[in-house]
Each structure stands twice: as structure tokens, then as C-alpha cells.
Motif scaffolding. Structure first.
Motif, short mmCIF file in Angstrom:
data_model
loop_
_atom_site.label_atom_id
_atom_site.label_comp_id
_atom_site.label_asym_id
_atom_site.label_seq_id
_atom_site.Cartn_x
_atom_site.Cartn_y
_atom_site.Cartn_z
N ASP A 255 0.81 -1.22 0.00
CA ASP A 255 0.00 0.00 0.00
C ASP A 255 0.84 1.28 0.00
OD1 ASP A 255 1.01 -0.54 2.57
OD2 ASP A 255 -0.64 0.54 3.54
N LEU A 256 2.18 1.17 -0.03
CA LEU A 256 3.00 2.38 0.02
C LEU A 256 2.70 3.27 -1.19
CD1 LEU A 256 5.63 2.23 -2.18
CD2 LEU A 256 6.34 0.47 -0.59
N ASP A 257 2.73 4.59 -0.97
CA ASP A 257 2.40 5.49 -2.09
C ASP A 257 3.54 6.44 -2.44
OD1 ASP A 257 2.34 7.21 0.07
OD2 ASP A 257 0.25 7.82 -0.16
N SER A 283 1.92 8.54 -10.20
CA SER A 283 0.51 8.44 -9.80
C SER A 283 0.27 7.32 -8.78
CB SER A 283 -0.39 8.25 -11.02
OG SER A 283 0.03 7.12 -11.77
N ASP A 284 0.97 6.19 -8.93
CA ASP A 284 0.83 5.11 -7.94
C ASP A 284 1.86 5.26 -6.81
OD1 ASP A 284 -1.22 3.93 -9.39
OD2 ASP A 284 0.15 2.63 -10.52
N VAL A 285 3.08 5.50 -7.20
CA VAL A 285 4.18 5.64 -6.23
C VAL A 285 5.08 6.80 -6.68
CG1 VAL A 285 6.16 4.58 -5.11
CG2 VAL A 285 4.17 3.17 -5.71
N ARG A 345 11.50 17.12 -10.45
CA ARG A 345 11.28 16.54 -11.77
C ARG A 345 10.01 15.68 -11.73
NH1 ARG A 345 16.97 15.75 -11.15
NH2 ARG A 345 18.19 17.27 -12.38
N ALA A 346 9.81 14.89 -12.78
CA ALA A 346 8.51 14.23 -12.99
C ALA A 346 8.23 13.05 -12.06
CB ALA A 346 8.41 13.77 -14.44
N SER A 347 9.25 12.52 -11.36
CA SER A 347 9.03 11.31 -10.56
C SER A 347 8.20 11.56 -9.30
CB SER A 347 10.36 10.68 -10.16
OG SER A 347 11.05 11.51 -9.23
N SER A 348 7.97 12.83 -8.98
CA SER A 348 7.17 13.11 -7.77
C SER A 348 6.10 14.14 -8.04
CB SER A 348 8.08 13.61 -6.64
OG SER A 348 8.68 14.84 -7.00
#
Length: 348
Positions: A255-257, A283-285, A345-348
Motif C-alpha cells: 500500500d506504500l504510495d 501516480s501510484d508511487v 522533476r517528474a518522478s514526484s
């Protein structure tokens, strides 16, 4: 019939001598020597004339003779206390080596690169450094159980550490980044974005930087009223270690986000694991890392949000400190902590 020689007379080997430089500059030999050795008892005008004459003639001082006067070798050792195979695969340490070479070259020093990993390496390293071959030492010794820092304490030459010196709390010169503060920046960014189950892939807990980054993660979660239980996995600052740690986290906490990763190299492994598990990023993680390595972070899929630390800044500050200690052996040791920032950047 005498033939007049035009210009200064070269030495017996055809190379210009100090006497040639002095004659060309119109100063005494002793003045020319002091000017070329950065002695303070020379006027600015005389120094400029001597340096211009040296450039014009292509004069290069005899290093052995110069060392007898200055008591310096013109060389500085950069010691990395890790297995060489791991160091050469680590983009951060590679950047440190490049920065060390450039910084020392800019001040006219040769860099002597030393890998010290085994007990035999330690003994050879200490003997070499204590043998008068270098003027000072820049040391990167990350492991807390590393015997190198204590061994180097017996040396008669200046030593500056990049990162907290293993086993030495006081009495040493240290230049480090704000590792805990950087981790707090990264995790606060994730909290502010609405994430509540924020895991971490920590670095090896025998290294001060990794310990401080883990501490920053934990403190930020607790300050936000979030529970860090079961959300930490330890890695080893390698791509494989990051991939394995991410796999373990997903198995234990599906369930980690979000995840804060203690290095870009581990983050690369973590991203591969997340992609293989079908998790969309961010979006998921969401993923945030530490290092902001120019060859890694912007090139990942997606580009990685990362805490920015520039090894060139650290090495520059270390060289600056080393030069100050070389000029004043009684300079009081201090720990200099460099600031960090977060590159979005885009990863977060």
C-alpha cells in the motif's frame, strides 16, 4: 671576434634558468625566486614582471630544487576508502575523483589517487603518506568501522575529510553536506503532495551520510503525524541493492504510495522494480532521491526528483581548507556543512 648573444642565455641543457628570468625581468635572482614562490616580500609590480618573463621564456622551475626551498612536493593525495570496483561503478565517487583532479590542477598540484580497502592497503597507504611524498590528504572514508581515520591521525601532514570521519568526533577538519536537512526537504515535499505511506530505501547504516538521511526521513514523518513502521528497507548504495530493497518493501507494504531513496543509483534500481511490478510513477508511487547526479537523475524514466549536492562544491571547500591548514598547522579544526536543495522533476 666576439659574437654578441641576443636575449638571455639558456642553461647547459638548453632550458631557460632562473638567472635568465631575473635578467629578462630586470630584477635580482633572489627577487625572481621569491616572486615565483609566492613569497609575500615582493612588490606586485616585480611579481608581474617576473611572471611575465617566465611565461615568455617558457621557464619551468626545477621541482626538486623548489621543494628544498618550500618544503613542499606539489602533490596532494585523494584517498577513497572503498573497494575500487565499487568506486569506479559509483557515479558520485567518480564525480569526486574528477573534481579532485580539476581543483588540484587549478592550483598547480598533482593528484595522487589512492584506494584503501584492505588491511594491507591501509598499511601501505599510511607508509606512503608518512613518507614525505605529498603535502596533504583529502580523505573520503565513509564507514564507521573504518580504521583509516584513526591511523591517519598519527601523520605529520594536514588531513581534511569529505564527510564525517569514522570514529573521530573532534579534532579533525571535515567538509560535509547537510544530509539530514536534505532528507527532510525530500520527505516534506512528498508529505505536502499528499502522500501518507512514505517508505525509504536507506543507505548502509555504518555510514554517517546514510544514518543522517534515514534520521531526516523518520523525523519528518513523525513531525507530520505519520507512522514510519515497516516502511524502511536498507540498501547498499548500488543499483542491485536498490532494486532488491524496493522489492522487499512492495512485498511487505504493497500500500506504500511514495518512497524516499538515499541515492540516485539505488533509485534507478527501485524504479526498475516499480516498473516491473506495474506501478505507475508518480501516480501510484512517487519517488524522490538524493544526489541529483547529472548523468543519472535527469535521464531516468521518469526524470528523478532528487536532493542536489555538487561534489565539486565539497572538493573545492576541502582543498580550500587543506591550503589553510598547510599555511597554519595550528588552525582550529572545524566541521563545515554545505547546504543542499531539492531539484523537482517528474518522478514526484
Amino acid at each position: 671576434m666576439k659574437v654578441a648573444r641576443v636575449g638571455p642565455r639558456p642553461g647547459e641543457d638548453g632550458r631557460p634558468t632562473l638567472e635568465d628570468v631575473a635578467a629578462s625581468a630586470g630584477v635580482s635572482r633572489s627577487t625572481a625566486s621569491r616572486a615565483l614562490n609566492d613569497d609575500g616580500y615582493v612588490s606586485a609590480r616585480s611579481r608581474e614582471k617576473v611572471q611575465a618573463a617566465a611565461r615568455e621564456l617558457g621557464y619551468s622551475p626545477n621541482q626538486a630544487a623548489r621543494s628544498l626551498v618550500t618544503k613542499r612536493t606539489g602533490a596532494v593525495a585523494v584517498v577513497l576508502s572503498e573497494p575500487e570496483a565499487r568506486l569506479l561503478d559509483d557515479p558520485y565517487r567518480t564525480a569526486v575523483m574528477r573534481a579532485g583532479y580539476r581543483e588540484l590542477a587549478d592550483i598547480g598540484c598533482q593528484m595522487v589517487l589512492i584506494f584503501s580497502d584492505t588491511r594491507e592497503d591501509l598499511e601501505r597507504t599510511v607508509r606512503f603518506l608518512d613518507g614525505g611524498h605529498v603535502d596533504g590528504v583529502l580523505v573520503f572514508a565513509p564507514h564507521r568501522t573504518d580504521p583509516l581515520p584513526k591511523a591517519l591521525r598519527q601523520l605529520r601532514i594536514p588531513v581534511v575529510y569529505g564527510g564525517q570521519a569514522a570514529g573521530l568526533k573532534r579534532g579533525v577538519h571535515v567538509v560535509d553536506f547537510d544530509n539530514e536537512g536534505g532528507a527532510k526537504l525530500a520527505v516534506a515535499h512528498l508529505v505536502e503532495a499528499g502522500h501518507r505511506r512514505i517508505a525509504t530505501i536507506a543507505g548502509p547504516q555504518d555510514q554517517s551520510a546514510a544514518i543522517d538521511r534515514l534520521s531526516g526521513w523518520r523525523k519528518t514523518l513523525l513531525d507530520a503525524g505519520l507512522d514510519p513502521a515497516d516502511l524502511m528497507e536498507e540498501g547498499d548504495f548500488t543499483l542491485t541493492g536498490g532494486a532488491k530493497a524496493m522489492s522487499n518493501l512492495l512485498a511487505r507494504r504493497p500500500d506504500l504510495d511514495a518512497v524516499f531513496v538515499a541515492s540516485d543509483m539505488m533509485a534507478l534500481g527501485a524504479l526498475r522494480t516499480l516498473h516491473a511490478a506495474g506501478r505507475r510513477i508518480p501516480s501510484d508511487v512517487a519517488v524522490v532521491s538524493f544526489d541529483d547526479n547529472a548523468t543519472l537523475a535527469p535521464e531516468m524514466d521518469p526524470p528523478l526528483t532528487s536532493v542536489h549536492q555538487d561534489p565539486r562544491e565539497q572538493v573545492h571547500a576541502m582543498v580550500e581548507t587543506l591550503l589553510a591548514v598547510m599555511d597554519d598547522r595550528d588552525l582550529k579544526p572545524r566541521q563545515r556543512i554545505l547546504p543542499v536543495s531539492l531539484t523537482h522533476r517528474a518522478s514526484s
